[in-house]
Write an enzyme that holds these catalytic residues in place. Structure first.
Site, PDB file in Angstrom:
ATOM      1  N   SER A   1      52.753  55.213  79.675  1.00  0.00           N
ATOM      2  CA  SER A   1      51.976  54.292  78.965  1.00  0.00           C
ATOM      3  C   SER A   1      50.709  54.233  78.885  1.00  0.00           C
ATOM      4  O   SER A   1      50.052  54.355  80.058  1.00  0.00           O
ATOM      5  CB  SER A   1      52.642  52.779  78.920  1.00  0.00           C
ATOM      6  OG  SER A   1      54.038  52.869  78.657  1.00  0.00           O
TER       7      SER A   1
ATOM      8  N   GLU B   1      72.066  48.801  83.504  1.00  0.00           N
ATOM      9  CA  GLU B   1      73.353  49.556  83.990  1.00  0.00           C
ATOM     10  C   GLU B   1      72.891  49.570  85.677  1.00  0.00           C
ATOM     11  O   GLU B   1      73.742  49.359  86.239  1.00  0.00           O
ATOM     12  CB  GLU B   1      73.840  50.667  83.428  1.00  0.00           C
ATOM     13  CG  GLU B   1      74.183  50.737  81.762  1.00  0.00           C
ATOM     14  CD  GLU B   1      73.424  50.290  81.184  1.00  0.00           C
ATOM     15  OE1 GLU B   1      72.109  50.436  80.895  1.00  0.00           O
ATOM     16  OE2 GLU B   1      73.711  49.527  79.922  1.00  0.00           O
TER      17      GLU B   1
ATOM     18  N   GLU C   1      54.438  41.901  92.391  1.00  0.00           N
ATOM     19  CA  GLU C   1      54.794  40.892  91.502  1.00  0.00           C
ATOM     20  C   GLU C   1      56.170  40.888  90.969  1.00  0.00           C
ATOM     21  O   GLU C   1      56.512  40.251  90.050  1.00  0.00           O
ATOM     22  CB  GLU C   1      53.916  40.983  90.316  1.00  0.00           C
ATOM     23  CG  GLU C   1      52.238  40.696  90.652  1.00  0.00           C
ATOM     24  CD  GLU C   1      51.358  40.380  89.454  1.00  0.00           C
ATOM     25  OE1 GLU C   1      51.859  41.154  88.511  1.00  0.00           O
ATOM     26  OE2 GLU C   1      50.549  40.042  89.768  1.00  0.00           O
TER      27      GLU C   1
END
Lengths: 363, 391
Positions: B163, B375, B248
């Site tokens: 990203s 999952e 965090e």
């Protein structure tokens, strides 16, 4: 806003657990179930009324168990400020499928009629079905309340009417135990035929607040029952071998177990949140009590389905103890309003509470 | 158990609220939106730097790293106040939350000075290079290779989903430095500046739009990286990965609590069925905060229960997804509109809230896929919370 138990609460929970492990054993629960089946429960004859086995005063093991509870002071947890401690107790009782009238007495009757019953007495609540009409300086109570939890073995009844809440000795009512699918549970039809009461019978309790306590108690006991189902399921899938491996090593089984755990954690969180709003007399208690009951209902639905499914054929037998926890959880769902009904209340209540900014209603 | 925070936490909250009231950038100041998770416009850089300098960026850090040594509960109310206003503290969230945090835990003093502080002060931006085409949930299967050649590593391979890489100055990259060691032991971490020759970044669109460019493929073709850019020990990458994802982690569930809180405002039930679903949202929002607060309390006592955090991640991400779908449906045909305003417009909020109900719904899948799929979380819960045997 901290949901964790403090040290005293953790100690209390472990004390309660130890007592119940010794006193409220699976064998005792099964004994109560078999007694009911022999006389009036599923498979037995219908319409037993105050029979030998269904009344704790005459059924020795249950009588002794009730004595244990009262001797330990458990029936003295009557102040709403102790609701979290009561919830801890009631969760463990749900886990143990408590066969005594403790839940009805402490979370349904006492909030409607504080200070009425003696420490060793039991009570039941009639939240609807009875009307009061003026008669001179008193009232006449009349009508029939259906599906009253422990109505058949209560010493006292708390009757909610538009004229106020009345406490009356159960002997003034005509009581019939109703056969239900949970053989350990006592459910009764309670009829009052123009029972005359006076101002002394008025308890002055706030039926709305009492309702919150009843909902929270029922929700918490359901959480305990669901936890018992999961405990038994985990034990089963760790030991049951198929295809050369414990079935608990298969992901299809694991994922169902994980979902059961999450559903229980969610319902438990909301149950104790509700207990705390009652203890603190927080204005969110109406919302919180409905959330507790609705989430407990959703939890039992998933836990029942997955729990019975994962047990395979073994869970489908009378011999297996899984049934007691399953039935306790499922019975709780249909008492005091189902999850669907409470979700409708939650939506309305939250939209009202929150106005435009729902964050104000946040923890 | 308590329904309210202690006075010290509330005093901390009040101090932060006063800071926000005095310093939030105005709509005029915020003259252009951020385009990716590493594209930080000049005004947003100033905003982040302001928070860093005042000790409000990462309050749990010491002052030299943008904090004020705040307790975990104080950090919680800090994030809660940001969330209430739908404000991002940084438009390079992974840079601040993961990369800088990893450097503070595992980096050398020089790496902290040269990389971590500039990232925290929004002088540079960073991306995280973990996933590969063949290594997603099974991260330890990564194959990007780094070979030591004198005082440089030579890197070859490919990352994906990286990203913000095309807008980032540096990528914290997980590489295999020892192909002969066992799967988890041969991994190391390198800081790779994106202007290094041999590094190619190719952004690609998301399900929302071909113009929604945040994801990248990143190719390394004999990219030479100074050996001093090794973070942590050679072969110690797995520990950094756990640390990175763990940073965090105690508060990671809050992002889902925030989405649920936003939906409580943005989801307007119309039909009885909408109301039923709205009620589920109300319950989930309360339950997640209340369940999460147990994790906070444990952290405050210095305890860690990592598997319990899987419960929060799984529950929070799936609740947000279900509630967003319900809100989408209650909008009826209006849900077709794209772009559309589905919540209050805030120049400091996520782009997602001006992007229509479909995009908001689609984006919830980043919650159930990224950071360990649902999952994987279920398997973790079954094995590490419930004690079921490994398959």
């Amino acid at each position: 806003m901290l949901s964790e138990f403090d040290e005293d609460q953790r100690l209390w929970r472990s004390t309660v657990r130890d007592v119940l492990a010794k006193e409220c054993t699976p064998a005792l629960v099964r004994g109560a179930a078999d007694a009911a089946a022999d006389t009036g429960g599923p498979g037995g004859q219908r319409g037993c009324e105050n029979d030998l086995y269904s009344h704790p005063r005459r059924h020795m093991p249950l009588e002794a168990l009730w004595q244990t509870y009262t001797n330990l002071g458990w029936t003295q947890l009557v102040d709403p400020s102790e609701m979290v401690e009561l919830a801890i107790l009631v969760e463990e009782l749900g886990r143990a499928t408590d066969p005594t009238p403790f839940l009805a007495t402490m979370t349904q009757f006492v909030p409607l009629a504080p200070g009425v019953a003696g420490a060793k007495q039991s009570g039941a609540a009639l939240p609807e079905g009875i009307t009061a009409r003026r008669d001179g300086d008193g009232w006449l109570l009349d009508g029939t309340a259906r599906h009253v939890l422990d109505g058949d073995r209560a010493d006292w009844l708390a009757v909610v009417t538009t004229e106020g809440v009345f406490a009356i000795p159960a002997a003034q009512a005509s009581v019939t135990r109703v056969p239900v699918f949970d053989p350990v549970l006592h459910v009764a039809e309670v009829a009052l035929a123009d029972v005359r009461v006076g101002g002394d019978n008025l308890t002055g309790a706030d039926p709305e607040k009492a309702r919150h306590q009843a909902l929270t108690g029922m929700a918490t006991t359901m959480v305990g029952a669901c936890q018992r189902v999961l405990d038994l399921v985990i034990e089963h899938v760790r030991t049951r071998q198929q295809f050369g491996a414990p079935i608990g090593s298969f992901q299809a089984v694991k994922h169902k177990a994980a979902d059961m755990h999450v559903a229980i954690e969610r319902a438990r969180a909301l149950a104790y949140f509700a207990a705390l709003t009652i203890a603190a007399d927080d204005p969110r208690r109406r919302l919180a009590a409905s959330m507790a009951k609705a989430s407990a209902g959703e939890c039992q639905s998933l836990v029942f389905r997955h729990g019975l499914q994962l047990f395979g054929g073994m869970g489908y037998t009378w011999e297996n103890d899984l049934q007691f926890a399953l039935k306790r959880a499922k019975a709780g769902e249909v008492l005091l309003g189902t999850a669907d009904e409470h979700r409708a209340l939650i939506a309305k209540e939250n939209l009202t509470l929150a106005g435009v900014d729902s964050r104000a209603a946040h923890v | 158990m308590q329904l309210t925070f202690d006075d010290d936490v509330e005093a901390f909250r009040a101090e932060f609220v006063a800071f926000l009231d005095a310093n939030l950038p105005s709509a005029e100041e915020a003259d252009r939106p951020s385009r990716s998770s590493a594209d930080v416009p000049e005004w947003a850089r100033r905003w982040q730097r302001l928070q860093f300098d005042a000790g409000w960026l990462l309050p749990g850090n010491p002052p030299e790293f943008g904090g004020r040594n705040a307790s975990i509960l104080q950090q919680y109310v800090h994030l809660e106040e940001l969330s209430k206003r739908r404000i991002l503290r940084s438009f390079n969230p992974q840079g601040v939350g993961i990369i800088a945090a990893s450097l503070l835990s595992f980096g050398t003093p020089e790496q902290k000075r040269r990389w971590a502080v500039p990232i925290l002060r929004a002088e540079i931006t960073a991306a995280l290079g973990m996933s590969e085409p063949g290594a997603g949930s099974d991260l330890a299967g990564l194959r990007t290779r780094a070979t030591l050649d004198g005082d440089h590593f030579v890197v070859n391979g490919q990352k994906v989903w990286t990203s913000g890489a095309h807008d980032a100055d540096v990528i914290l990259t997980f590489v295999r430095t020892d192909p002969d060691a066992s799967k988890h032991k041969g991994i190391s971490v390198l800081l790779i500046p994106t202007d290094t020759p041999g590094v190619t970044r190719r952004p690609f669109g998301s399900i929302a739009s071909p113009d929604d460019l945040d994801f990248n493929e990143v190719f390394f073709d004999n990219a030479r990286v100074p050996a001093e850019n090794l973070v942590g020990k050679l072969g110690g990458g797995w520990a950094v990965a756990h640390g990175s994802l763990g940073h965090e982690r105690t508060l990671l569930w809050l992002i889902f609590a925030e989405r649920l809180a936003d939906l409580l405002v943005d989801f307007r039930p119309v039909t009885t069925l909408d109301e039923d679903r709205y009620a589920t949202l109300v319950m989930d929002a309360h339950a997640l905060r209340w369940m999460g607060s147990a994790a906070l309390a444990r952290e405050a006592r210095g305890e860690q229960d990592v598997p319990a955090l899987s419960v929060l991640k799984l529950f929070g991400s799936e609740a947000a997804q279900a509630a967003t779908e319900a809100a989408f449906e209650s909008a009826g045909a209006e849900a077709l509109d794209h772009p559309a305003l589905t919540g209050p417009l805030s120049h400091l909020s996520l782009e997602a809230y001006v992007s229509g109900w479909f995009e908001r719904y689609a984006r919830t899948f980043s919650g159930t896929i990224a950071g360990g799929t649902s999952e994987i979380q279920r398997t973790v819960i079954a094995e590490r919370v419930l004690g079921l045997p490994r398959g």
